[in-house]
Design an enzyme around this catalytic site. Sequence first.
Site, short mmCIF file in Angstrom:
data_model
loop_
_atom_site.label_atom_id
_atom_site.label_comp_id
_atom_site.label_asym_id
_atom_site.label_seq_id
_atom_site.Cartn_x
_atom_site.Cartn_y
_atom_site.Cartn_z
N GLU A 34 0.85 -1.20 0.00
CA GLU A 34 0.00 0.00 0.00
C GLU A 34 0.89 1.25 0.00
OE1 GLU A 34 -3.27 1.06 -0.13
OE2 GLU A 34 -2.40 3.05 0.17
N TYR A 213 -28.06 8.84 5.75
CA TYR A 213 -28.33 7.68 6.62
C TYR A 213 -27.42 7.69 7.85
CZ TYR A 213 -24.60 5.41 3.66
OH TYR A 213 -23.47 5.09 2.96
P1 FAD Z 1 -9.65 1.87 -3.62
O1 FAD Z 1 -10.55 1.96 -2.46
O2 FAD Z 1 -9.46 3.08 -4.47
O3 FAD Z 1 -8.23 1.38 -3.07
C1 FAD Z 1 -7.08 1.43 -3.87
C2 FAD Z 1 -5.88 1.37 -2.92
O4 FAD Z 1 -4.70 1.24 -3.71
C3 FAD Z 1 -5.71 2.66 -2.12
O5 FAD Z 1 -5.46 2.33 -0.77
C4 FAD Z 1 -4.51 3.34 -2.76
O6 FAD Z 1 -3.76 4.14 -1.87
C5 FAD Z 1 -3.72 2.12 -3.24
N1 FAD Z 1 -2.82 2.41 -4.37
C6 FAD Z 1 -3.11 3.08 -5.52
N2 FAD Z 1 -2.04 3.11 -6.33
C7 FAD Z 1 -1.04 2.44 -5.68
C8 FAD Z 1 0.32 2.13 -6.01
N3 FAD Z 1 0.88 2.53 -7.18
N4 FAD Z 1 1.07 1.40 -5.14
C9 FAD Z 1 0.53 0.98 -3.95
N5 FAD Z 1 -0.76 1.28 -3.57
C10 FAD Z 1 -1.53 1.98 -4.45
N6 FAD Z 1 -19.35 1.33 -2.70
C11 FAD Z 1 -20.22 0.56 -2.00
O7 FAD Z 1 -20.16 -0.68 -2.05
N7 FAD Z 1 -21.18 1.15 -1.21
C12 FAD Z 1 -21.31 2.51 -1.10
O8 FAD Z 1 -22.18 3.00 -0.37
C13 FAD Z 1 -20.40 3.34 -1.84
N8 FAD Z 1 -20.49 4.70 -1.78
C14 FAD Z 1 -19.63 5.46 -2.51
C15 FAD Z 1 -19.76 6.87 -2.48
C16 FAD Z 1 -18.91 7.67 -3.26
C17 FAD Z 1 -19.09 9.17 -3.25
C18 FAD Z 1 -17.88 7.06 -4.04
C19 FAD Z 1 -16.94 7.90 -4.87
C20 FAD Z 1 -17.75 5.67 -4.05
C21 FAD Z 1 -18.62 4.86 -3.31
N9 FAD Z 1 -18.54 3.47 -3.33
C22 FAD Z 1 -19.40 2.68 -2.64
C23 FAD Z 1 -17.51 2.80 -4.18
C24 FAD Z 1 -16.30 2.37 -3.37
O9 FAD Z 1 -15.78 3.43 -2.62
C25 FAD Z 1 -15.20 1.85 -4.31
O10 FAD Z 1 -15.75 1.03 -5.30
C26 FAD Z 1 -14.19 1.03 -3.51
O11 FAD Z 1 -13.55 1.84 -2.55
C27 FAD Z 1 -13.14 0.42 -4.45
O12 FAD Z 1 -12.21 -0.30 -3.69
P2 FAD Z 1 -10.80 -0.69 -4.30
O13 FAD Z 1 -10.09 -1.41 -3.22
O14 FAD Z 1 -10.98 -1.35 -5.62
O15 FAD Z 1 -10.09 0.70 -4.63
#
Ligand code: FAD
Length: 380
Positions: A34, A213
């Site tokens: 991370e 909520y």
């Molecule tokens: P991310 O959460 O983006 O995690 C990516 C991780 O990778 C981060 O920790 C980042 O620091 C790390 N990273 C990036 N590049 C590198 C690199 N080069 N080297 C090392 N680490 C790196 N989803 C729901 O299910 N319910 C909801 O109610 C909901 N509400 C939302 C409301 C909003 C306004 C938004 C914008 C999104 C919402 N979502 C919701 C969607 C949800 O937030 C995302 O789909 C989810 O966080 C995606 O998870 P992820 O682990 O794929 O990516």
Amino acid sequence: MSKRLSVAIIGAGMGGLATAAALRRVGIDVMVYEQAEKFTRLGAGIQIGCNAMQVLRGLGLEERMRAEAFYPRSWNNKDAYTGEVRFDMIFGETAERKFGAPYLLAHRGDLHAALHSAVLDEFIRRGHKLAGFSQGDGGVELRFANGATVHADAVVAADGVHSLVKDQLFGRSEPNFTGRIAYRTTFSAALLGGQEIDQCTKWWGKDRHIVIYYVKPDRSEVYFVTSQPEPGFRLESWSTKGDIHALREAFADFHPQVRHVLQSCPEVHKWALVDRDPLPRWSEGNITLLGDACHPMTPYMAQGAAMAIEDAAVLSRCLQGIDRDGVAEAFQRFEATRKPRTSKVQLTSRTNTWLRDPQDSDWVYAYDAWNAPLAEAAVA
Ligand code: FAD
């Protein structure tokens, strides 16, 4: 005895941590890398659909999330101006019986902490920003910005919507900026001054909406998230604050309950809303994308993190018992199983019509990622 498969996971978001927990469950060696130096409890809520709760139950996190999160009777949908109910989607015990798991409303930080607890710190390297990688017969070499290099049999890139791994494998492309922004924050319910508010309601206006909520079982914390037009704004950053006065102005003609919540809230974050079209491919050899890295979506179905969490369970089933030579095919199988579903959710979410009016929601909430049939591996 054959060597255990080693998998490097890039990103400790919801997708990366859920994947680490699910792969450990089937005896795979994992290490999560991370970029952030530490995890912080940022002010946002998250709806955890029954389909995501099925996965969290399998990871041993159900009791913890029930204790941390709010258990709503429904997701109500109301006209923003009159307060008239358009569609009250009943959750609570009725949905729990029907879909096999509860629907919960949580603080993002609480869900993240729960997933973190299922992985353990010794399997997470913070301060490791992936800078590049190369793939050969013996696996994948990863290079980090801090100078570290690491070898793994396989890589799962859960590095979010701006995935470096996606860009390097399949070419760089900007996500779609929707021309809309979200204001969001959590705050103490004591600031409402004793006024009752709905448990969970989406207030539908003409060109904007707000979802409000509770995120704690004792109703001590409230969350809201908006969507409204602002075509010029392109920042997606947890440190970007919004102007609370501009927000109140933008919702000045909404129902008095909404105006009261916005009047009570001390500060907000502002976030540009993006998504992508479904990608042609997710994997190359022993490297796959997962979560927002391959299927980022608008938040209108509250399913982005849920899809990443489902991915984790399905990926663990595809990789179970596989050695390094079988990884590429297992990743193709993962993609073939998941893409039809995640693409449908991405495209449905984009229309922003989810639960606005009565409709079939079983296909989303009844999905059980631990038992859904796996597809044959697609030909790359
Ligand atoms: P991310 O959460 O983006 O995690 C990516 C991780 O990778 C981060 O920790 C980042 O620091 C790390 N990273 C990036 N590049 C590198 C690199 N080069 N080297 C090392 N680490 C790196 N989803 C729901 O299910 N319910 C909801 O109610 C909901 N509400 C939302 C409301 C909003 C306004 C938004 C914008 C999104 C919402 N979502 C919701 C969607 C949800 O937030 C995302 O789909 C989810 O966080 C995606 O998870 P992820 O682990 O794929 O990516």
